[in-house]
Design an enzyme around this catalytic site. Structure first.
Site, short mmCIF file in Angstrom:
data_model
loop_
_atom_site.label_atom_id
_atom_site.label_comp_id
_atom_site.label_asym_id
_atom_site.label_seq_id
_atom_site.Cartn_x
_atom_site.Cartn_y
_atom_site.Cartn_z
N ASP A 43 30.23 46.69 40.28
CA ASP A 43 31.63 47.07 40.58
C ASP A 43 32.54 45.85 40.66
O ASP A 43 33.23 45.63 41.66
CB ASP A 43 31.70 47.85 41.90
CG ASP A 43 30.88 49.12 41.87
OD1 ASP A 43 30.72 49.70 40.78
OD2 ASP A 43 30.39 49.54 42.93
N GLU A 199 36.64 57.27 36.80
CA GLU A 199 36.66 56.67 38.13
C GLU A 199 36.89 55.17 37.94
O GLU A 199 37.17 54.70 36.84
CB GLU A 199 35.37 56.94 38.91
CG GLU A 199 34.12 56.31 38.31
CD GLU A 199 32.88 56.59 39.13
OE1 GLU A 199 32.72 57.74 39.60
OE2 GLU A 199 32.05 55.68 39.30
#
Length: 523
Positions: A43, A199
């Site tokens: 991430d 997302e």
């Protein structure tokens, strides 16, 4: 594509001093190899402040939470700080009433404006927090919003107007939250776009356009959308995917106006690694790679900024400092009364925490497993080990394989090799082998991780030279429904059932390269 990400064993002995990491991205000839760090740094979000780059990465239930790295050239990274000293808001963060694996602090977004760093993050199942600090090393303070914004993407206009973009794979609707001037309160919420499965939103601006990057986990792909207004309408194009480089990331600009991309790739058992790529522009659309090889992250490329020396996160540790090194994280919040660096200077002392199994034990000290293949050794003093103590070394992950030192009622010490697999029904532990130890106090334990074969192996020694394997190979694996949602981590631990007596002292942790079992998997 995974084979293209496992790079040559030649990197193990690159020019210069012996590496702390097993992998060297910087090749010393003006080029670098992907991944920039051969470990689980998922991430990613990367920003530039002046001529310095900062990279934030998810840490889940590890403490301190959210790792922040620093670089001058986007290739050589060191850990500079962490966001949060402990996790708040759930008793499970203290391993009370269950655990918080696959919860904690997920994808964060880092920005800098008018002398202040801002970081948006959403603890799973809790409300979004906007952290802020004048120095990236902290101290950090935070505001808590009135809602949970999944994978928040922070964007701040030059005039200080601030926004959060958020989207969840389950829906795909991208919502833009407008924040007040203090980044403390949501003042408006609008649905601005829809991409099925989207997302991990990130927003940047270049020239007349805003660019919105989104991960699509169902397709393991990355899209980019552009618009002349933050509120749309947006036009969307596919970018790259895990076959060509990765599926979650965005771009960062260089001082001379060039752009570089960063993107996360699911990389098998080691976890999710971050790749970097040159980016060029065609008709105001970003294209990953080079004009000669567009649409993919290169395995090897020119360093974007030459001239900076080799640097890397620390790994090996002799525990001689007053504080733990930044490479270390605890599994969940630690109990500070049960560990010390000062009771025996130069040693890490671990006193047993109360637990019935390794999976639920506090004060397990971890750092990331390194690829392509690595060997970690620790030296223990087990003379103070008490009956009921279970202390040792191994791994924490979907499969946790450990060498555990115990002491019987007769005072004899023994070693057990256990493998715990986390399943949807819960953890299952198997004792594979045992060994009786002589009455000596020193014990060396070794953990090998080979991500070319996805196998690990444990061994012990009574003199630090002659080693005995125990328990055979064990699997290395990564999954998001079970385990820790991270690649295998090295783990030093000490827990007990019904007793708080005794302790174990750790003299040092040493990481070194390991020849891979399958060199043909690396190129």
């Amino acid at each position: 594509m995974r084979g293209a990400r496992l790079a040559a064993a030649a990197m193990l002995v690159a020019a210069g001093a012996a590496p702390a990491q097993v992998w060297r991205s910087d090749q010393g000839d003006g080029t670098f190899r992907n991944p920039v760090l051969f470990a689980d740094y998922p991430d990613p979000d990367v920003i530039r402040v002046g001529e310095v780059y900062y990279f934030v990465s998810t840490t889940f239930a590890n403490v301190p939470g959210v790792t922040i790295l620093e670089s001058r050239d986007l290739v050589n990274w060191t850990i500079v700080s962490h966001l949060a000293e402990r996790l708040e808001g759930r008793p499970q963060y203290d391993l009370i009433g269950g655990n918080a694996y696959r919860k904690g602090l997920y994808a964060s977004s880092l920005r800098y404006h008018a002398g202040t760093f801002y970081l948006a993050t959403t603890p799973v199942g809790q409300k979004t927090r906007l952290y802020y600090a004048k120095d990236v090393r902290g101290p950090w303070q935070h505001h808590e919003l009135d809602r949970e914004a999944f994978d928040p993407g922070l964007f701040i206009e030059p005039d200080g107007r601030a926004y959060l973009a958020t989207a969840s794979t389950a829906d795909g609707t991208i919502t833009l939250l407008t924040l007040d001037r203090d980044l403390a309160r949501v003042t408006d919420s609008r649905k601005i776009h829809y991409i099925k499965g989207a997302e991990g939103s990130k927003i940047l601006r270049r020239g007349d356009y805003y660019y919105l990057f989104n991960a699509l986990p169902p397709r393991m792909a990355l899209t980019v959308s552009r618009s002349r207004s933050l509120f749309g309408p947006w036009t969307t194009r596919d970018q790259i995917d895990d076959r060509t480089g990765g599926h979650q990331g965005a771009l960062v600009d260089l001082p001379d106006g060039r752009w570089f991309g960063f993107v996360m790739e699911d990389s098998g058992a080691v976890g999710r690694m971050t790749n970097f790529s040159p980016v060029f522009w065609q008709d105001d659309w970003p294209v990953w790679g080079t004009p000669e090889a567009p649409g993919r992250v290169p395995f090897r490329a020119k360093k974007p900024i030459p001239g900076y020396p080799f640097a890397e996160p620390a790994t090996s540790d002799d525990f001689s400092q007053a504080r733990l090194g930044l490479q270390w994280q605890w599994n969940h919040n630690p109990d500070p009364a049960r560990w010390s660096l000062t009771e025996r200077p130069g040693w890490l002392r671990l006193r047993p925490t109360l637990a019935d199994r390794f999976w639920s034990a506090r004060n397990t000290l971890t750092q990331k497993g390194q690829g392509p293949a690595s060997r970690a050794e620790i030296k223990l003093d087990i003379r103070a080990l008490a009956t009921g103590n279970r202390c040792g070394f191994g791994t924490l992950g979907q499969f946790s394989a450990n060498l555990t030192a115990t002491r019987g009622a007769d005072g004899r010490a023994a070693l057990e090799m256990e493998v715990t697999e986390d399943t949807v029904e819960g953890p299952r532990t198997q004792t594979r082998a045992t060994a009786t130890l002589p009455r000596a106090g020193a014990l060396w334990l070794r953990t090998d991780l080979d991500f070319t074969s996805d196998l690990g192996r444990l061994a012990y020694s009574l003199d630090g030279r002659r080693w005995t394997d125990l328990g055979g190979d064990f699997p290395l694996a990564f999954a998001w429904r079970t385990g820790t949602f991270q690649g295998p981590q090295f783990a030093i631990f000490c827990y007990g059932t019904g007793t708080s007596n005794g302790w174990v002292d750790v003299d040092r942790f040493t990481l070194s390269p390991l020849p891979p079992a399958r060199p043909q998997a690396i190129r």
